[in-house]
Design a protein around this motif. Structure first.
Motif, PDB file in Angstrom:
ATOM      1  N   ILE A   1      47.063 -28.529  42.183  1.00  0.00           N
ATOM      2  CA  ILE A   1      47.228 -29.774  42.647  1.00  0.00           C
ATOM      3  C   ILE A   1      47.278 -30.627  41.521  1.00  0.00           C
ATOM      4  N   GLN A   2      47.971 -31.986  41.745  1.00  0.00           N
ATOM      5  CA  GLN A   2      48.131 -32.993  40.670  1.00  0.00           C
ATOM      6  C   GLN A   2      47.503 -34.244  41.420  1.00  0.00           C
ATOM      7  N   SER A   3      46.970 -35.219  40.815  1.00  0.00           N
ATOM      8  CA  SER A   3      46.304 -36.319  41.253  1.00  0.00           C
ATOM      9  C   SER A   3      47.677 -37.389  41.200  1.00  0.00           C
ATOM     10  N   MET A   4      47.573 -38.552  42.052  1.00  0.00           N
ATOM     11  CA  MET A   4      48.480 -39.601  41.728  1.00  0.00           C
ATOM     12  C   MET A   4      47.889 -40.638  40.723  1.00  0.00           C
ATOM     13  N   THR A   5      46.913 -40.371  40.362  1.00  0.00           N
ATOM     14  CA  THR A   5      46.462 -41.488  39.304  1.00  0.00           C
ATOM     15  C   THR A   5      46.673 -40.842  38.023  1.00  0.00           C
TER      16      THR A   5
ATOM     17  N   VAL B   1      53.512 -46.236  31.417  1.00  0.00           N
ATOM     18  CA  VAL B   1      53.382 -45.907  32.758  1.00  0.00           C
ATOM     19  C   VAL B   1      52.261 -45.527  33.301  1.00  0.00           C
ATOM     20  N   LYS B   2      51.701 -46.530  34.351  1.00  0.00           N
ATOM     21  CA  LYS B   2      50.715 -46.123  35.087  1.00  0.00           C
ATOM     22  C   LYS B   2      50.844 -45.946  36.788  1.00  0.00           C
ATOM     23  N   SER B   3      49.920 -45.144  37.276  1.00  0.00           N
ATOM     24  CA  SER B   3      50.227 -44.832  38.823  1.00  0.00           C
ATOM     25  C   SER B   3      49.093 -44.788  39.258  1.00  0.00           C
ATOM     26  N   LEU B   4      48.857 -44.953  40.902  1.00  0.00           N
ATOM     27  CA  LEU B   4      47.864 -45.204  41.598  1.00  0.00           C
ATOM     28  C   LEU B   4      48.214 -44.219  42.878  1.00  0.00           C
ATOM     29  N   ASN B   5      47.502 -44.157  43.907  1.00  0.00           N
ATOM     30  CA  ASN B   5      47.674 -43.345  45.027  1.00  0.00           C
ATOM     31  C   ASN B   5      48.582 -44.267  45.961  1.00  0.00           C
ATOM     32  N   SER B   6      49.628 -43.942  46.685  1.00  0.00           N
ATOM     33  CA  SER B   6      50.504 -44.315  47.769  1.00  0.00           C
ATOM     34  C   SER B   6      50.941 -43.291  48.700  1.00  0.00           C
ATOM     35  N   LYS B   7      51.546 -43.661  49.997  1.00  0.00           N
ATOM     36  CA  LYS B   7      52.045 -42.695  50.847  1.00  0.00           C
ATOM     37  C   LYS B   7      53.270 -42.306  50.355  1.00  0.00           C
ATOM     38  N   GLY B   8      54.066 -43.149  49.664  1.00  0.00           N
ATOM     39  CA  GLY B   8      55.398 -42.730  49.066  1.00  0.00           C
ATOM     40  C   GLY B   8      55.592 -43.134  47.592  1.00  0.00           C
ATOM     41  N   LEU B   9      56.703 -43.302  47.096  1.00  0.00           N
ATOM     42  CA  LEU B   9      56.936 -43.862  45.761  1.00  0.00           C
ATOM     43  C   LEU B   9      57.021 -45.493  45.772  1.00  0.00           C
ATOM     44  N   ASP B  10      56.173 -46.067  45.236  1.00  0.00           N
ATOM     45  CA  ASP B  10      56.380 -47.584  44.960  1.00  0.00           C
ATOM     46  C   ASP B  10      56.381 -47.985  43.536  1.00  0.00           C
ATOM     47  N   LEU B  11      57.796 -48.171  43.298  1.00  0.00           N
ATOM     48  CA  LEU B  11      58.116 -48.401  41.815  1.00  0.00           C
ATOM     49  C   LEU B  11      58.462 -49.535  41.250  1.00  0.00           C
ATOM     50  N   ASN B  12      57.462 -50.084  40.423  1.00  0.00           N
ATOM     51  CA  ASN B  12      57.815 -51.526  39.707  1.00  0.00           C
ATOM     52  C   ASN B  12      58.143 -51.324  38.252  1.00  0.00           C
ATOM     53  N   VAL B  13      59.411 -51.962  38.042  1.00  0.00           N
ATOM     54  CA  VAL B  13      60.111 -51.706  36.605  1.00  0.00           C
ATOM     55  C   VAL B  13      60.050 -52.948  35.987  1.00  0.00           C
ATOM     56  N   ARG B  14      59.354 -53.214  34.547  1.00  0.00           N
ATOM     57  CA  ARG B  14      59.381 -54.364  34.049  1.00  0.00           C
ATOM     58  C   ARG B  14      60.153 -54.098  32.572  1.00  0.00           C
TER      59      ARG B  14
ATOM     60  N   ARG C   1      65.058 -45.515  37.109  1.00  0.00           N
ATOM     61  CA  ARG C   1      64.382 -45.566  38.422  1.00  0.00           C
ATOM     62  C   ARG C   1      64.596 -44.003  38.725  1.00  0.00           C
ATOM     63  N   ASN C   2      65.875 -43.302  38.946  1.00  0.00           N
ATOM     64  CA  ASN C   2      65.887 -42.052  39.315  1.00  0.00           C
ATOM     65  C   ASN C   2      65.242 -40.926  38.292  1.00  0.00           C
ATOM     66  N   GLN C   3      65.067 -41.489  37.044  1.00  0.00           N
ATOM     67  CA  GLN C   3      64.518 -40.441  36.167  1.00  0.00           C
ATOM     68  C   GLN C   3      63.089 -40.314  36.319  1.00  0.00           C
ATOM     69  N   ILE C   4      62.545 -41.670  36.741  1.00  0.00           N
ATOM     70  CA  ILE C   4      61.015 -41.755  37.112  1.00  0.00           C
ATOM     71  C   ILE C   4      60.576 -41.126  38.392  1.00  0.00           C
ATOM     72  N   SER C   5      61.538 -41.443  39.470  1.00  0.00           N
ATOM     73  CA  SER C   5      61.214 -41.004  40.747  1.00  0.00           C
ATOM     74  C   SER C   5      61.042 -39.490  40.712  1.00  0.00           C
ATOM     75  N   GLN C   6      62.207 -38.608  40.016  1.00  0.00           N
ATOM     76  CA  GLN C   6      62.207 -37.149  39.780  1.00  0.00           C
ATOM     77  C   GLN C   6      61.018 -36.569  39.105  1.00  0.00           C
ATOM     78  N   SER C   7      60.463 -37.360  38.110  1.00  0.00           N
ATOM     79  CA  SER C   7      59.373 -36.933  37.429  1.00  0.00           C
ATOM     80  C   SER C   7      57.939 -36.993  38.173  1.00  0.00           C
TER      81      SER C   7
ATOM     82  N   GLU D   1      57.198 -38.431  41.830  1.00  0.00           N
ATOM     83  CA  GLU D   1      57.540 -38.026  43.188  1.00  0.00           C
ATOM     84  C   GLU D   1      57.113 -38.970  43.959  1.00  0.00           C
ATOM     85  N   ARG D   2      55.594 -39.254  43.965  1.00  0.00           N
ATOM     86  CA  ARG D   2      54.859 -40.055  44.640  1.00  0.00           C
ATOM     87  C   ARG D   2      53.821 -40.820  43.894  1.00  0.00           C
ATOM     88  N   GLY D   3      53.355 -42.336  44.403  1.00  0.00           N
ATOM     89  CA  GLY D   3      52.480 -42.937  43.990  1.00  0.00           C
ATOM     90  C   GLY D   3      53.043 -44.545  43.885  1.00  0.00           C
TER      91      GLY D   3
END
Length: 286
Positions: free
Chosen positions: A2-6, A24-37, A50-56, A58-60
């Protein structure tokens, strides 16, 4: 595994005139909630990014930041020479004896004296930036795997505790059954009426069958085994583990409602406490 979403990942890239920092930092979430600056000059690349990040990932809840620090002498702001010369000519006509330096200082403060040229994206430069982004994603995924290993050890500990408490509860089952029989017999004796012993035995068996927790023990054992099996499998994910914990909770609750024994109820409470700790951590699993 398993992997953590954090997680957190960072990479830097030094170009001839600028330094690129990717975080890049991530926390837990039901789906992918991506904020890009990122700087506006790279905005046209955002969709592919965004596609590159989402494929890598997945969730968080993911925060992606791309910072640019200019280290060279280049600047995107240029003096608008024709406009400045025009201002100087107009002011010289008004003030013929004015110093040229003073006129220049005044002219560059006037509207449109400076022009900002929009940089075009250099394809080779962007390929290097993409490589840095990929490095940052590799780093955050490694962070997630390390966190996942900690979660896995935590889950195995909690599952082992639930199994131990369940077995302790089963050891108290003969004492519980004997207490129930004695209570019923005492209640009958206090009524001071003649009772058909055969009928009494039948009713007692029926009553004890309703309070029997063997079925719950078997199902809970199966859920615990399936949780560990899923944890070690290639298809392990937070949603599936969450569904299994729901089934574990049902069996523990039923066991508690049937127990009618102080010692067993205490052990059921301890099982619930361990299960809640599992549920809290499952929310962090990818």
């Amino acid at each position: 595994m398993i992997q953590s979403m954090t997680g957190f990942g960072k990479a830097t890239l030094q170009l001839p005139t600028k330094k690129i920092t990717v975080e890049v930092k991530s926390l837990n979430s039901k789906g992918l909630d991506l904020n890009v600056r990122m700087p506006s000059v790279y905005r046209e690349m955002e969709l592919g990014l965004r596609n590159q990040i989402s494929q890598s990932l997945e969730r968080g809840k993911v925060d992606f930041s791309l910072y640019v620090e200019i280290t060279g002498e280049e600047t995107s702001s240029k003096v608008n020479a024709p406009i400045v010369k025009g201002y100087i000519a107009q002011m010289r006509a008004i003030l013929p004896e004015a110093d040229a330096t003073e006129l220049m200082k005044m002219a560059v403060r006037m509207p449109d004296a400076l022009k900002t040229e929009r940089d075009e994206i250099d394809e080779n430069e962007w390929k290097q930036i993409q490589s840095a982004i990929e490095d940052a994603l590799v780093n955050i995924n490694q962070f997630r795997k390390d966190e996942g290993l900690s979660l896995e050890n935590e889950f195995k500990l909690r599952v082992g505790n639930i199994r131990s408490f369940m077995n302790q509860a089963l050891e108290l089952d003969p004492e519980r059954i004997e207490n129930i029989k004695n209570k019923l017999q005492t209640a009958i004796d206090e009524l001071k009426v003649n009772v058909d012993e055969n009928r009494f035995e039948q009713e007692l068996i029926y009553y004890l069958e309703k309070l029997d927790i063997t079925e719950e023990k078997v199902r809970l054992t199966n859920h615990l085994d399936y949780f560990l099996e899923t944890l070690n499998g290639s298809e392990a994910n937070g949603r599936k583990l969450g569904f299994i914990t729901q089934e574990m909770g049902r069996e523990i609750n039923t066991m508690g409602s049937k127990s009618n024994h102080a010692g067993m109820q205490k052990l059921v409470v301890q099982m619930k406490d361990e299960l809640e700790k599992i549920k809290e951590q499952v929310l962090n699993v990818l």
